[in-house]
Design an enzyme around this catalytic site. Structure first.
Site, PDB file in Angstrom:
ATOM      1  N   TYR A   1       1.016  -1.135   0.089  1.00 45.01           N
ATOM      2  CA  TYR A   1      -0.002  -0.032   0.119  1.00 45.01           C
ATOM      3  C   TYR A   1       0.675   1.289  -0.167  1.00 45.01           C
ATOM      4  O   TYR A   1       0.557   2.408  -0.674  1.00 45.01           O
ATOM      5  CB  TYR A   1      -1.105   0.046   1.249  1.00 45.01           C
ATOM      6  CG  TYR A   1      -1.716   1.055   1.173  1.00 45.01           C
ATOM      7  CD1 TYR A   1      -2.959   1.405   0.569  1.00 45.01           C
ATOM      8  CD2 TYR A   1      -1.357   2.173   2.124  1.00 45.01           C
ATOM      9  CE1 TYR A   1      -3.491   2.639   0.551  1.00 45.01           C
ATOM     10  CE2 TYR A   1      -2.065   3.391   2.450  1.00 45.01           C
ATOM     11  CZ  TYR A   1      -3.323   3.399   1.578  1.00 45.01           C
ATOM     12  OH  TYR A   1      -3.909   4.658   1.531  1.00 45.01           O
ATOM     13  N   GLU A   2       2.055   1.340   0.992  1.00 43.30           N
ATOM     14  CA  GLU A   2       2.695   2.404   0.888  1.00 43.30           C
ATOM     15  C   GLU A   2       3.826   2.368  -0.315  1.00 43.30           C
ATOM     16  O   GLU A   2       4.865   3.418  -0.240  1.00 43.30           O
ATOM     17  CB  GLU A   2       3.564   2.285   2.478  1.00 43.30           C
ATOM     18  CG  GLU A   2       2.575   2.821   3.425  1.00 43.30           C
ATOM     19  CD  GLU A   2       3.145   2.982   4.836  1.00 43.30           C
ATOM     20  OE1 GLU A   2       4.501   2.566   4.948  1.00 43.30           O
ATOM     21  OE2 GLU A   2       2.286   3.227   5.771  1.00 43.30           O
TER      22      GLU A   2
ATOM     23  N   TYR B   1      -2.561  -0.989  10.791  1.00 47.15           N
ATOM     24  CA  TYR B   1      -3.050  -1.338   9.589  1.00 47.15           C
ATOM     25  C   TYR B   1      -4.320  -2.179   9.652  1.00 47.15           C
ATOM     26  O   TYR B   1      -4.222  -3.133  10.556  1.00 47.15           O
ATOM     27  CB  TYR B   1      -2.001  -2.437   8.866  1.00 47.15           C
ATOM     28  CG  TYR B   1      -2.382  -2.823   7.412  1.00 47.15           C
ATOM     29  CD1 TYR B   1      -2.307  -2.130   6.207  1.00 47.15           C
ATOM     30  CD2 TYR B   1      -2.736  -4.234   7.496  1.00 47.15           C
ATOM     31  CE1 TYR B   1      -2.678  -2.668   5.159  1.00 47.15           C
ATOM     32  CE2 TYR B   1      -3.435  -4.729   6.214  1.00 47.15           C
ATOM     33  CZ  TYR B   1      -3.098  -3.962   4.882  1.00 47.15           C
ATOM     34  OH  TYR B   1      -3.673  -4.552   3.806  1.00 47.15           O
TER      35      TYR B   1
ATOM     36  N   GLY C   1     -14.485   0.569  11.706  1.00 44.68           N
ATOM     37  CA  GLY C   1     -14.136   1.162  13.029  1.00 44.68           C
ATOM     38  C   GLY C   1     -13.112   0.542  13.892  1.00 44.68           C
ATOM     39  O   GLY C   1     -12.612   0.799  14.838  1.00 44.68           O
TER      40      GLY C   1
ATOM     41  N   GLY D   1      -9.698   0.439  12.876  1.00 40.02           N
ATOM     42  CA  GLY D   1      -8.666   1.186  13.120  1.00 40.02           C
ATOM     43  C   GLY D   1      -8.774   2.477  14.101  1.00 40.02           C
ATOM     44  O   GLY D   1      -7.784   2.501  14.996  1.00 40.02           O
TER      45      GLY D   1
ATOM     46  N   ASN E   1      -0.786   9.970   2.013  1.00 41.12           N
ATOM     47  CA  ASN E   1      -1.617   9.092   2.245  1.00 41.12           C
ATOM     48  C   ASN E   1      -2.893   9.980   3.058  1.00 41.12           C
ATOM     49  O   ASN E   1      -2.858   9.980   4.153  1.00 41.12           O
ATOM     50  CB  ASN E   1      -1.074   8.105   3.412  1.00 41.12           C
ATOM     51  CG  ASN E   1      -1.921   7.244   3.727  1.00 41.12           C
ATOM     52  OD1 ASN E   1      -3.240   7.061   3.330  1.00 41.12           O
ATOM     53  ND2 ASN E   1      -1.573   5.881   4.504  1.00 41.12           N
TER      54      ASN E   1
ATOM     55  N   TYR F   1      -6.514  10.424  10.946  1.00 45.41           N
ATOM     56  CA  TYR F   1      -5.792  10.954  12.420  1.00 45.41           C
ATOM     57  C   TYR F   1      -6.291  12.285  12.666  1.00 45.41           C
ATOM     58  O   TYR F   1      -6.422  12.543  14.050  1.00 45.41           O
ATOM     59  CB  TYR F   1      -4.316  10.824  12.026  1.00 45.41           C
ATOM     60  CG  TYR F   1      -3.891   9.418  11.893  1.00 45.41           C
ATOM     61  CD1 TYR F   1      -4.204   8.313  12.820  1.00 45.41           C
ATOM     62  CD2 TYR F   1      -2.750   9.233  10.821  1.00 45.41           C
ATOM     63  CE1 TYR F   1      -3.647   6.997  12.524  1.00 45.41           C
ATOM     64  CE2 TYR F   1      -2.481   7.854  10.802  1.00 45.41           C
ATOM     65  CZ  TYR F   1      -2.794   6.832  11.479  1.00 45.41           C
ATOM     66  OH  TYR F   1      -2.447   5.577  11.285  1.00 45.41           O
TER      67      TYR F   1
END
Length: 157
Positions: free
Chosen positions: A24-25, A85, A94, A96, A123, A130
């Site tokens: 993903y990154e 992750y 919910g 994460g 991202n 966050y």
């Protein structure tokens, strides 16, 4: 939803999640560990990090790895979130937020002065997540890293 401490039996699962996160990154080739490395570094006698597994309906859907750091300015320990992750198909469930809250509660219970992490600047879904949780970017700081050959060369000089 169930969040539990990871065990050495989860080393393969954690490695799978790490690889998915690296894909993903856009950094899949950066993963240099294997299942034995995860088992030793997270569950061996010298382990300095801790891992959590998030499950939904008995299925592992994500993980978090964190460790303690220290703030000289606060004179207290803190928690640094190395990875969080959730499998793509389970995002928005919910999970994460549950993992983040679990670690935040631990930080508060242990008197930590900070709970922090890094996020890639591209991202946006993670940044939005966050910020919605109340976290704020620390724009005045830039992360520097020595690793691999550069670390060895510097240490030897």
């Amino acid at each position: 939803m169930n969040i539990r401490p990871a065990t050495v039996a989860d080393a393969g699962l954690i490695l799978r999640f790490i690889r998915e996160l690296a894909i993903y990154e856009k950094a899949e080739s950066s993963v240099q560990t294997d299942e034995a490395g995860i088992a030793a570094s997270l569950f061996g006698p010298d382990a300095s990090a801790q891992a959590l597994v998030c499950e939904a309906d008995g299925e592992a859907i994500g993980f978090a790895v964190y460790f303690y750091n220290y703030s000289t300015w606060l004179g207290r320990k803190g928690i640094y979130l190395e990875d969080l992750y959730i499998s793509p198909e389970k995002r928005g469930s919910g999970a994460g937020k549950a993992l983040l809250k679990h670690i935040a509660r631990q930080a508060v219970a242990e008197g930590c002065g900070r709970f922090e992490w890094s996020v890639l600047d591209w991202n946006q879904p993670a940044i939005d997540f966050y910020v919605a949780a109340g976290a704020r970017p620390q724009d005045e700081w830039t992360v520097y890293r020595l690793q691999g050959e550069a670390l060895a060369d510097f240490a030897a000089s």
